[in-house]
Write a protein that holds these residues in place. Structure first.
Motif, mmCIF file in Angstrom:
data_model
loop_
_atom_site.group_PDB
_atom_site.id
_atom_site.type_symbol
_atom_site.label_atom_id
_atom_site.label_comp_id
_atom_site.label_asym_id
_atom_site.label_seq_id
_atom_site.Cartn_x
_atom_site.Cartn_y
_atom_site.Cartn_z
ATOM 1 N N ALA A 49 0.832 -1.208 0.000
ATOM 2 C CA ALA A 49 0.000 0.000 0.000
ATOM 3 C C ALA A 49 0.869 1.262 0.000
ATOM 4 C CB ALA A 49 -0.933 -0.005 1.206
ATOM 5 N N ILE A 50 1.884 1.277 0.855
ATOM 6 C CA ILE A 50 2.777 2.444 0.918
ATOM 7 C C ILE A 50 3.473 2.638 -0.429
ATOM 8 C CG2 ILE A 50 4.919 3.348 1.948
ATOM 9 C CD1 ILE A 50 4.037 1.939 4.587
ATOM 10 N N ILE A 51 3.973 1.535 -0.997
ATOM 11 C CA ILE A 51 4.662 1.635 -2.289
ATOM 12 C C ILE A 51 3.709 2.119 -3.377
ATOM 13 C CG2 ILE A 51 5.834 0.305 -4.103
ATOM 14 C CD1 ILE A 51 7.055 -1.431 -1.872
ATOM 15 N N SER A 52 2.496 1.582 -3.400
ATOM 16 C CA SER A 52 1.565 1.994 -4.459
ATOM 17 C C SER A 52 1.178 3.464 -4.319
ATOM 18 C CB SER A 52 0.316 1.104 -4.481
ATOM 19 O OG SER A 52 -0.564 1.435 -3.437
ATOM 20 N N LEU A 53 1.089 3.934 -3.088
ATOM 21 C CA LEU A 53 0.797 5.355 -2.884
ATOM 22 C C LEU A 53 1.980 6.220 -3.326
ATOM 23 C CD1 LEU A 53 -1.009 7.623 -1.925
ATOM 24 C CD2 LEU A 53 -0.437 7.072 0.431
ATOM 25 N N LEU A 54 3.187 5.801 -2.983
ATOM 26 C CA LEU A 54 4.371 6.549 -3.416
ATOM 27 C C LEU A 54 4.495 6.538 -4.939
ATOM 28 C CD1 LEU A 54 6.969 5.353 -0.742
ATOM 29 C CD2 LEU A 54 5.973 7.636 -0.930
ATOM 30 N N GLU A 55 4.173 5.405 -5.551
ATOM 31 C CA GLU A 55 4.243 5.337 -7.026
ATOM 32 C C GLU A 55 3.215 6.272 -7.657
ATOM 33 O OE1 GLU A 55 4.147 1.001 -7.731
ATOM 34 O OE2 GLU A 55 6.238 1.158 -8.354
ATOM 35 N N ALA A 56 2.031 6.335 -7.058
ATOM 36 C CA ALA A 56 0.997 7.250 -7.580
ATOM 37 C C ALA A 56 1.424 8.706 -7.413
ATOM 38 C CB ALA A 56 -0.331 6.995 -6.870
ATOM 39 N N ILE A 57 2.023 9.015 -6.281
ATOM 40 C CA ILE A 57 2.495 10.391 -6.030
ATOM 41 C C ILE A 57 3.624 10.736 -7.007
ATOM 42 C CG2 ILE A 57 3.612 11.938 -4.360
ATOM 43 C CD1 ILE A 57 2.230 10.287 -2.132
ATOM 44 N N GLU A 58 4.507 9.786 -7.208
ATOM 45 C CA GLU A 58 5.649 9.992 -8.089
ATOM 46 C C GLU A 58 5.200 10.225 -9.532
ATOM 47 O OE1 GLU A 58 9.736 7.470 -8.497
ATOM 48 O OE2 GLU A 58 7.938 6.493 -9.218
ATOM 49 N N LYS A 59 4.178 9.493 -9.937
ATOM 50 C CA LYS A 59 3.720 9.507 -11.327
ATOM 51 C C LYS A 59 3.034 10.814 -11.707
ATOM 52 C CE LYS A 59 0.948 6.164 -12.291
ATOM 53 N NZ LYS A 59 0.400 4.828 -12.437
ATOM 54 N N ASN A 60 2.132 11.257 -10.874
ATOM 55 C CA ASN A 60 1.381 12.457 -11.252
ATOM 56 C C ASN A 60 0.733 13.085 -10.033
ATOM 57 O OD1 ASN A 60 -0.546 10.603 -10.613
ATOM 58 N ND2 ASN A 60 -1.443 10.482 -12.633
ATOM 59 N N THR A 61 0.166 14.235 -10.264
ATOM 60 C CA THR A 61 -0.597 14.820 -9.170
ATOM 61 C C THR A 61 -2.010 14.261 -9.258
ATOM 62 O OG1 THR A 61 -1.088 16.663 -10.629
ATOM 63 C CG2 THR A 61 0.688 16.975 -9.037
#
Ligand code: ZN
Length: 172
Positions: free
Chosen positions: A114-126
């Motif tokens: 969950a933490i990784i998927s949230l960081l990946e979403a943040i990293e990818k776009n706003t």
């Protein structure tokens, strides 16, 4: 090449069931849950992620090495077009990827993904994160719906239904 490490938006599933998880005080899982919720909160309130929060995330990554490298063979069917006919050829490719060390039902693995998927979403776009004013679930509103307050039409209908009921009772 940068492999994707998690299922897309998996954090929503985990955040929305987190209050049913039993975590021990002071455990790694409790720290992960806090970090997950604080990251989500900073996206929801549109605030910068603090150095302190990043430091805590990195500390969790140090404590729990959740992913390992893996190389696999994948077969890829190629369509080769010639003038007369289509020829199918199977070729082999290697794929370098990662996998989680623990099984998907383990709580610490759930929080980690969950933490990784949230960081990946943040990293990818706003992107936007909101909590439903009816059921309290976290959700990503559709881009077009700027003033969305509900996670689903079910919640919107339910909310309006209850409010109509309250208003009717008040006028009696
Ligand atoms: Zn809802």
């Amino acid at each position: 090449m940068c492999p994707i490490l998690s299922r897309e938006n998996y954090f929503l599933t985990v955040i929305n069931e987190a209050n049913q998880h039993e975590v021990k005080r002071g455990s790694l899982e409790q720290g992960m849950r806090e970090v997950l919720l604080e990251l989500a909160e900073s996206v929801r309130s549109n605030e910068a992620i603090s150095d302190n929060l990043l430091h805590r995330v990195n500390h969790i990554f140090e404590q729990y090495q959740a992913v390992r490298l893996k190389v696999s063979l994948v077969s890829k069917i190629e369509d080769l077009f010639s003038d007369e006919d289509k020829v199918e050829r199977t070729s082999q490719q290697i794929l370098l990827h990662t996998e989680f060390v623990d099984e998907p039902d383990q709580l610490k693995r759930k929080y980690m993904e969950a933490i990784i998927s949230l960081l990946e979403a943040i990293e990818k776009n706003t992107f936007n994160l909101q909590t439903c004013i009816h059921c309290g679930d976290w959700y990503i509103p559709y881009q077009r719906a700027k003033v969305a307050k509900f996670c689903s039409s079910n919640c919107r209908n339910r909310h309006h239904y209850i409010h109509r009921k309250i208003e009717t009772q008040a006028s009696l």
